[in-house]
Design an enzyme around this catalytic site. Structure first.
Site, PDB file in Angstrom:
ATOM      1  N   HIS A  25       0.889  -0.846   0.062  1.00 25.28           N
ATOM      2  CA  HIS A  25       0.489   0.047   0.297  1.00 25.28           C
ATOM      3  C   HIS A  25       0.546   1.557   0.358  1.00 25.28           C
ATOM      4  CE1 HIS A  25      -2.934  -2.489   2.079  1.00 25.28           C
ATOM      5  NE2 HIS A  25      -3.382  -2.129   1.202  1.00 25.28           N
ATOM      6  N   LYS A  49     -14.886  -9.040   5.268  1.00 26.99           N
ATOM      7  CA  LYS A  49     -14.065  -9.511   6.160  1.00 26.99           C
ATOM      8  C   LYS A  49     -13.745  -8.911   6.939  1.00 26.99           C
ATOM      9  CE  LYS A  49     -11.926  -7.889   2.110  1.00 26.99           C
ATOM     10  NZ  LYS A  49     -10.828  -7.588   1.476  1.00 26.99           N
ATOM     11  N   ARG A  99      -1.442  -5.790  -7.869  1.00 30.20           N
ATOM     12  CA  ARG A  99      -0.012  -6.882  -8.217  1.00 30.20           C
ATOM     13  C   ARG A  99      -0.693  -7.598  -8.902  1.00 30.20           C
ATOM     14  NH1 ARG A  99      -1.918  -8.447  -2.111  1.00 30.20           N
ATOM     15  NH2 ARG A  99      -3.782  -8.853  -3.366  1.00 30.20           N
ATOM     16  N   SER A 137      -2.643  -8.112   2.803  1.00 28.76           N
ATOM     17  CA  SER A 137      -2.957  -7.635   4.287  1.00 28.76           C
ATOM     18  C   SER A 137      -2.918  -9.278   4.839  1.00 28.76           C
ATOM     19  CB  SER A 137      -4.048  -6.712   4.526  1.00 28.76           C
ATOM     20  OG  SER A 137      -3.424  -5.609   4.222  1.00 28.76           O
TER      21      SER A 137
HETATM   22  O1  PNS Z   1      -9.206  -3.008   0.413  1.00 33.97           O
HETATM   23  P1  PNS Z   1     -10.188  -3.637  -0.325  1.00 33.97           P
HETATM   24  O2  PNS Z   1     -10.969  -4.297   0.532  1.00 33.97           O
HETATM   25  O3  PNS Z   1      -9.981  -4.457  -1.760  1.00 33.97           O
HETATM   26  O4  PNS Z   1     -11.783  -2.513  -0.279  1.00 33.97           O
HETATM   27  C1  PNS Z   1     -12.549  -2.373  -1.045  1.00 33.97           C
HETATM   28  C2  PNS Z   1     -13.481  -1.625  -1.170  1.00 33.97           C
HETATM   29  C3  PNS Z   1     -13.574  -0.263   0.460  1.00 33.97           C
HETATM   30  C4  PNS Z   1     -12.526  -0.283  -2.260  1.00 33.97           C
HETATM   31  C5  PNS Z   1     -14.848  -1.580  -2.162  1.00 33.97           C
HETATM   32  O5  PNS Z   1     -15.726  -2.772  -1.110  1.00 33.97           O
HETATM   33  C6  PNS Z   1     -15.440  -0.135  -2.002  1.00 33.97           C
HETATM   34  O6  PNS Z   1     -15.428   0.223  -2.609  1.00 33.97           O
HETATM   35  N1  PNS Z   1     -17.002  -0.622  -0.508  1.00 33.97           N
HETATM   36  C7  PNS Z   1     -17.592   0.520  -0.803  1.00 33.97           C
HETATM   37  C8  PNS Z   1     -19.104   0.169  -1.423  1.00 33.97           C
HETATM   38  C9  PNS Z   1     -19.029   0.414  -2.599  1.00 33.97           C
HETATM   39  O7  PNS Z   1     -18.720   1.429  -3.950  1.00 33.97           O
HETATM   40  N2  PNS Z   1     -19.878  -1.205  -3.127  1.00 33.97           N
HETATM   41  C10 PNS Z   1     -19.800  -1.588  -5.031  1.00 33.97           C
HETATM   42  C11 PNS Z   1     -18.312  -1.360  -5.954  1.00 33.97           C
HETATM   43  S1  PNS Z   1     -18.716  -1.972  -7.213  1.00 33.97           S
END
Ligand code: PNS
Length: 169
Positions: A25, A49, A99, A137
């Site tokens: 990150h 999660k 990645r 992570s």
């Molecule tokens: O680090 P991560 O877990 O890959 O992050 C995922 C995250 C927080 C970016 C994703 O879950 C998100 O955008 N959540 C907000 C809700 C949302 O917009 N959902 C539709 C995604 S297409």
């Protein structure tokens, strides 16, 4: 032919769970700052999660990691859609790291869905340095939980927090 103002590129939103933040990150943020003037890191409060670190702990570790970098701001990712949050803070570019191919599949689906939801926000992908390709992570949590040395893969403050979380007795 005309294109959007270059000013639209000055600010990016970097959303994620960051449970915990890793050198991968950090690498994406560093690369992002070579492209954008400033980056807002948005930490998702409720992640599917179940997180090992609370929302407050995750935010604090990121703030500490970038304490010397004034171009970084750390905020909570508001409930609701990411694209709505980006629009609410006036950000057009959402930054994500890539990645391996496995990331691509997930990111491609998310970016495609988000693009259907709005045209106002775009996704910008930066590739993590090769030496961090295997760092995630979830693997960090697993290695730390089982007593392995993660000092190479996380900022110092995260290493201390993992130590305290799993091996404090
Ligand atoms: O680090 P991560 O877990 O890959 O992050 C995922 C995250 C927080 C970016 C994703 O879950 C998100 O955008 N959540 C907000 C809700 C949302 O917009 N959902 C539709 C995604 S297409």
């Amino acid at each position: 032919m005309t294109f959007a103002s270059p000013k639209a590129n000055q600010h990016a939103l970097y959303p994620g769970s960051f449970d915990p933040i890793t050198v991968g990150h950090v690498d994406i943020v560093k690369r992002g700052l070579a492209v954008f003037d400033r980056i807002t890191i948005a930490v998702a409060r409720n992640i599917k999660k179940s997180p090992i670190f609370t929302f407050e702990e995750r935010v604090e570790m990121i703030r500490e990691t970038f304490a010397d970098e004034p171009r970084i701001e750390v905020v909570p990712l508001a409930e609701g859609l990411l694209v709505d949050f980006a629009r609410s803070i006036g950000v057009r570019n959402v930054l994500r790291g890539l990645r391996a191919m496995s990331d691509f599949e997930y990111e491609f689906q998310m970016a495609s869905m988000n693009r259907r939801l709005t045209e106002d926000v775009d996704f910008v992908f930066l590739m993590t340095s090769e030496e961090h390709f295997f760092v995630s992570s979830s693997l960090i949590r697993d290695v730390a939980m089982n007593g392995g040395d993660v000092s190479e893969f996380v900022p110092k403050c995260v290493q201390k927090s993992l130590q305290a979380k799993f091996h404090s007795s």
